[in-house]
Design a protein around this motif. Structure first.
Motif, PDB file in Angstrom:
ATOM      1  N   GLU A   5       0.779  -1.141   0.067  1.00 63.64           N
ATOM      2  CA  GLU A   5      -0.008   0.021  -0.037  1.00 63.64           C
ATOM      3  C   GLU A   5       0.800   1.370  -0.167  1.00 63.64           C
ATOM      4  O   GLU A   5       0.469   2.232  -0.571  1.00 63.64           O
ATOM      5  CB  GLU A   5      -0.876  -0.078   1.279  1.00 63.64           C
ATOM      6  N   THR A   6       2.001   1.161   0.833  1.00 65.80           N
ATOM      7  CA  THR A   6       2.692   2.515   0.595  1.00 65.80           C
ATOM      8  C   THR A   6       3.481   2.629  -0.581  1.00 65.80           C
ATOM      9  O   THR A   6       3.347   3.756  -0.950  1.00 65.80           O
ATOM     10  CB  THR A   6       4.117   2.160   1.703  1.00 65.80           C
ATOM     11  N   ARG A 247       1.312   2.653  16.413  1.00 69.55           N
ATOM     12  CA  ARG A 247       0.567   1.283  16.205  1.00 69.55           C
ATOM     13  C   ARG A 247      -0.843   1.876  16.086  1.00 69.55           C
ATOM     14  O   ARG A 247      -1.437   2.474  17.122  1.00 69.55           O
ATOM     15  CB  ARG A 247       0.647   0.623  17.270  1.00 69.55           C
ATOM     16  N   GLY A 248      -1.669   1.716  14.939  1.00 69.90           N
ATOM     17  CA  GLY A 248      -2.967   2.118  14.906  1.00 69.90           C
ATOM     18  C   GLY A 248      -3.343   3.414  14.970  1.00 69.90           C
ATOM     19  O   GLY A 248      -4.209   4.127  15.531  1.00 69.90           O
ATOM     20  N   GLY A 249      -2.421   4.456  14.434  1.00 67.74           N
ATOM     21  CA  GLY A 249      -2.391   5.823  14.494  1.00 67.74           C
ATOM     22  C   GLY A 249      -3.156   6.587  14.219  1.00 67.74           C
ATOM     23  O   GLY A 249      -3.683   7.329  15.139  1.00 67.74           O
ATOM     24  N   PRO A 250      -4.321   6.486  13.123  1.00 66.70           N
ATOM     25  CA  PRO A 250      -5.483   7.371  13.290  1.00 66.70           C
ATOM     26  C   PRO A 250      -6.535   7.246  14.513  1.00 66.70           C
ATOM     27  O   PRO A 250      -6.967   8.110  14.705  1.00 66.70           O
ATOM     28  CB  PRO A 250      -6.164   6.723  11.915  1.00 66.70           C
ATOM     29  N   ILE A 280     -12.388   8.710  10.848  1.00 69.42           N
ATOM     30  CA  ILE A 280     -12.945   7.750  10.509  1.00 69.42           C
ATOM     31  C   ILE A 280     -12.349   6.919   9.511  1.00 69.42           C
ATOM     32  O   ILE A 280     -11.929   5.542   9.198  1.00 69.42           O
ATOM     33  CB  ILE A 280     -14.495   7.794  10.725  1.00 69.42           C
ATOM     34  N   PRO A 281     -12.318   7.590   8.170  1.00 65.50           N
ATOM     35  CA  PRO A 281     -11.819   6.903   6.996  1.00 65.50           C
ATOM     36  C   PRO A 281     -10.385   6.392   7.199  1.00 65.50           C
ATOM     37  O   PRO A 281      -9.895   5.389   6.466  1.00 65.50           O
ATOM     38  CB  PRO A 281     -12.176   7.979   5.945  1.00 65.50           C
ATOM     39  N   LEU A 282      -9.594   7.377   7.962  1.00 65.57           N
ATOM     40  CA  LEU A 282      -8.129   6.849   8.110  1.00 65.57           C
ATOM     41  C   LEU A 282      -8.059   5.795   8.903  1.00 65.57           C
ATOM     42  O   LEU A 282      -7.210   4.909   8.845  1.00 65.57           O
ATOM     43  CB  LEU A 282      -7.475   8.071   8.647  1.00 65.57           C
ATOM     44  N   MET A 283      -8.966   5.800   9.871  1.00 69.11           N
ATOM     45  CA  MET A 283      -8.791   4.740  10.893  1.00 69.11           C
ATOM     46  C   MET A 283      -9.428   2.959   9.948  1.00 69.11           C
ATOM     47  O   MET A 283      -8.552   2.194  10.187  1.00 69.11           O
ATOM     48  CB  MET A 283      -9.715   4.614  12.003  1.00 69.11           C
ATOM     49  N   ARG A 284     -10.252   3.385   9.119  1.00 70.39           N
ATOM     50  CA  ARG A 284     -10.664   2.109   8.291  1.00 70.39           C
ATOM     51  C   ARG A 284      -9.535   1.594   7.296  1.00 70.39           C
ATOM     52  O   ARG A 284      -9.296   0.631   7.026  1.00 70.39           O
ATOM     53  CB  ARG A 284     -11.957   2.660   7.710  1.00 70.39           C
ATOM     54  N   LYS A 285      -8.859   2.687   6.875  1.00 73.49           N
ATOM     55  CA  LYS A 285      -7.586   2.471   6.088  1.00 73.49           C
ATOM     56  C   LYS A 285      -6.551   1.423   6.504  1.00 73.49           C
ATOM     57  O   LYS A 285      -6.056   0.761   6.167  1.00 73.49           O
ATOM     58  CB  LYS A 285      -7.093   3.805   5.315  1.00 73.49           C
ATOM     59  N   VAL A 286      -6.212   1.636   7.781  1.00 76.90           N
ATOM     60  CA  VAL A 286      -5.124   1.065   8.568  1.00 76.90           C
ATOM     61  C   VAL A 286      -5.648  -0.268   8.838  1.00 76.90           C
ATOM     62  O   VAL A 286      -4.582  -1.217   9.266  1.00 76.90           O
ATOM     63  CB  VAL A 286      -4.363   1.916   9.654  1.00 76.90           C
ATOM     64  N   GLY A 287      -6.951  -0.584   8.947  1.00 81.90           N
ATOM     65  CA  GLY A 287      -7.344  -1.853   9.279  1.00 81.90           C
ATOM     66  C   GLY A 287      -8.656  -1.912  10.224  1.00 81.90           C
ATOM     67  O   GLY A 287      -8.939  -2.870  10.528  1.00 81.90           O
ATOM     68  N   TYR A 288      -8.586  -0.782  11.047  1.00 82.43           N
ATOM     69  CA  TYR A 288      -9.950  -0.955  11.836  1.00 82.43           C
ATOM     70  C   TYR A 288     -11.274  -1.166  11.289  1.00 82.43           C
ATOM     71  O   TYR A 288     -11.507  -0.617  10.137  1.00 82.43           O
ATOM     72  CB  TYR A 288      -9.967   0.398  12.808  1.00 82.43           C
ATOM     73  N   PHE A 360       0.396   5.375   9.797  1.00 80.98           N
ATOM     74  CA  PHE A 360       0.727   5.582   8.444  1.00 80.98           C
ATOM     75  C   PHE A 360       2.322   5.837   8.226  1.00 80.98           C
ATOM     76  O   PHE A 360       2.890   6.296   9.309  1.00 80.98           O
ATOM     77  CB  PHE A 360       0.262   6.943   8.257  1.00 80.98           C
ATOM     78  N   PRO A 361       2.876   5.693   7.155  1.00 84.79           N
ATOM     79  CA  PRO A 361       4.280   5.963   7.158  1.00 84.79           C
ATOM     80  C   PRO A 361       4.626   7.492   7.349  1.00 84.79           C
ATOM     81  O   PRO A 361       3.870   8.383   7.238  1.00 84.79           O
ATOM     82  CB  PRO A 361       4.622   5.507   5.624  1.00 84.79           C
TER      83      PRO A 361
END
Length: 670
Positions: A5-6, A247-250, A280-288, A360-361
């Motif tokens: 993804e990165t 870890r789980g940044g957003p 919320i969209p960013l949290m979903r992006k990383v896997g929540y 996120f990186p």
């Protein structure tokens, strides 16, 4: 994010949509939806739109001028506050879906009636202050009845049916009293006396509207200045720079940004929508998953309501009702707020551990050095906090903070506020005050009924009876009533109503007034994440696309520690900075450790997956650590140490990341 993804992000176009958020030059565009709370407002353009904008700006300037330079009679000032915001409210907020396109005839009638009532009060002011609620004339009654109906209608438009129905139930109770059983019985009142009493300084224009007209509108304008000056955006950038890579940044960003923005926002749901539109969209992006992402934002946004210095405006009502200096209440709220966000942070961190989620990186996030060089953007909030703590008046502190926001905007070229931006900030501030004015007026109706019928004292007697058997049961009963009364209502109204019913009983039990009101205040706030009516969770679920009820249950689980903290006010008053410094430090540390044990138990994760037996031990450890006796604290700490030793021995710190990734892949396969 995965390595694949990165790489995809690096190769993307300069500006693109990435899920529900934007990317530009390989970085996340950090723009929150600051006007999301106005999504239900009509979009009025042309001369009428400009006229309404002018009325809003004049309203803002009128309040600031009256509060700082030329004070006027309190009742007249509150009447002007209500009529100006009511006129804007009926024009901007449609009464039903099909009326959204334009201002309906009924809206014009409501606007005209609001103005007419204000004119009547000003014309007969000298007589009304003596005869309202005592010897009213027929015209007094008609004006009061229409005014009460208008308040209920505006509350319905801005906040839904919950508060309106509750107010109507209390109004009905005023007339049904002679027919009610047991402690609910009272002698009843005539329509003339009741409505003229309610539409006076003991009802609609009582403490909540006093606070709305003096403080709430001022700080909502301050919040608007923070948005327009770029300070609000900086808060989000700062949160991302600090924890976006973690870890789980957003999710951690949601906790930090909501803590900063939520204290300025008068509603949990409004804060959830404003910051959640980005997090919320960013949290979903990383896997929540969508449910957890929405619940995290809801819990964090609710916590903003208990975060000093403004605490969602509820603190001003508390100061007025208790007579305790604002500064004392603000300082007392620091440790409880820190414990709330500490627990929320632990919850999202352990969820990220279980799922093996990264942040996120760094290259996608704001440059931390650049962000830190702009730390002067914190000046308005720090100045506000400092002036309040130093003993300056709330009004002087608020106006100074607004001016500081304007000055800070000139330190960065892209944020400089000119006449257009100042106009926009004043306009947004007043529009954002409409809902809070409406709910404060409706809450005033309920408080008036409580005072008139004496039902508050009867509940106090009931609590005293329970306390004679068990103080814990009395507090538990008070908790349930506070949550139930607050369901479906904005924080300010929820606290005002619950405090009128419950706080007097707690005080008569012998509990300190500050402690009693903080107890009620916390649970009134928590009603926003308590099923079945959890406004903040419902608002956040609308962004994530998750099921509202399941989201509310998840938010309740994430915020579970907050339901324990208020009991600590009674069993460990040092949490409210009452007592010796050493005691305050010990109570705070043991509470923080206890919340770690609770988060580990609820999330079933410490260094690795927690067994059922270990969960039970952690729960026992939690309750021992948040209790007052030192020997119980030591016992709780020992139990927690046993679990940590068992976990570390089984998994080991170095194995944690491998286990997390393995379980994450297993979850995806399932």
């Amino acid at each position: 994010m995965t390595e694949k993804e990165t790489k995809e992000v690096k190769a993307s176009s300069p500006e693109q949509k990435h899920g529900n958020f934007q990317m530009k030059d390989g970085k996340i565009v950090l723009e929150t939806n600051d006007e999301a709370e106005f999504s239900s407002h009509r979009e009025i353009v042309g001369w009428l739109g400009r006229a309404l904008s002018l009325i809003a700006v004049v309203t803002a300037l009128f309040h600031m001028y009256t509060l700082t330079i030329a004070p006027m009679d309190p009742w007249k000032f509150r009447v002007m506050h209500v009529v100006l915001l009511s006129a804007l409210g009926f024009a901007l907020v449609p009464g039903w879906k099909r009326a959204r396109a334009k201002i309906h005839l009924l809206d014009w009638v409501c606007i005209a009636a609001s103005i007419g009532i204000a004119v009547y009060i000003f014309l007969y002011f000298d007589q009304l202050i003596f005869r309202m609620g005592v010897l009213p004339t027929t015209m007094d009654f008609v004006v009061a009845l229409i005014g009460t109906i208008l308040v209920l209608e505006l509350a319905r438009r801005t906040s839904g049916w919950s508060l309106t129905i509750l107010a109507m139930v209390f109004i009905a109770y005023a007339f049904a009293g002679p027919y009610m059983p047991g402690i609910l019985e009272h002698r009843g009142y005539s329509m003339e006396r009741f409505f003229t009493y309610i539409y006076g300084l003991d009802g609609v224009f009582s403490v909540p509207i006093s606070i709305s007209s003096k403080y709430i509108i001022l700080f909502i304008i301050f919040s608007a200045f923070l948005q327009v000056s770029g300070v609000g955006k900086f808060f989000v950038e700062w949160a991302f720079a600090i924890s976006g890579h973690a870890r789980g940044g957003p999710a951690k960003v949601a906790v930090l940004s909501s803590a900063l923005m939520g204290t300025m926002n008068g509603t949990s749901a409004g804060n959830a929508v404003a910051t959640g539109s980005l997090t919320i969209p960013l949290m979903r992006k990383v896997g929540y998953n969508p449910k957890f992402a929405a619940a995290t934002e809801a819990v964090a946004s609710t916590g903003g309501q208990i975060m000093p210095p403004i605490m969602g405006a509820g603190i001003f009502i508390m100061a007025e009702m208790t007579g305790i200096p604002y500064q004392s209440i603000m300082v007392a709220g620091v440790i409880p707020a820190a414990l709330y966000f500490w627990s929320t942070y632990l919850m999202v961190d352990k969820e990220a551990c279980k799922l093996g989620l990264d942040g996120f990186p760094r290259h996608m996030l704001p440059d931390i050095k650049s962000v830190m060089l702009r730390s002067y953007m914190f000046i308005p909030v720090l100045m506000l906090f400092g002036m309040l703590a130093s003993g300056f008046s709330v009004i002087m502190s608020g106006v100074s903070a607004i001016f500081a926001s304007f000055l800070v905007s000139w330190l960065t070229k892209e944020n400089r506020m000119g006449p257009k931006e100042i106009w926009n900030a004043l306009d947004l501030g007043v529009r954002g005050s409409i809902q809070l004015m409406a709910v404060c007026a409706a809450a005033g109706i309920i408080m008036g009924v409580i005072a008139l019928t004496g039902i508050g004292l009867k509940f106090a007697s009931l609590l005293l009876g329970l306390a004679g058997t068990s103080f814990f049961m009395a507090l538990f009963f008070a908790m349930l009533i506070s949550i139930i009364l607050g369901m479906g209502m904005p924080t300010t109204a929820a606290y005002a109503v619950a405090a009128s019913v419950i706080a007097p009983g707690l005080i008569r039990m012998g509990i300190d007034p500050l402690m009693a009101h903080f107890f009620v205040f916390y649970y009134a706030c928590l009603s926003a994440i308590t099923p079945p009516v959890a406004l903040a969770a419902y608002a956040a679920s609308g962004i994530s696309g998750s099921d509202p009820m399941k989201t509310s249950i998840t938010s309740f689980r994430l915020g579970i520690s907050a339901y324990i903290v208020p009991f600590m006010f009674y069993y460990a008053p040092a949490i409210l900075l009452q007592g010796e410094i050493i005691d305050i430090v010990i109570r705070s540390v043991t509470a923080a450790v206890g919340l770690y044990a609770l988060a580990s138990a609820v999330q079933a994760w410490c260094f690795g997956k927690v067994t059922r037996l270990q969960q039970l031990i952690l729960l026992v450890s939690t309750f021992l650590l948040v209790s007052k006796p030192v020997y119980l604290d030591l016992t709780g700490a020992a139990l927690l140490a046993v679990v940590i030793f068992m976990q570390y021995r089984k998994y080991g710190a170095l194995k944690q990341s491998v286990i997390s990734q393995y379980e994450h892949r297993a979850t995806e396969s399932a």
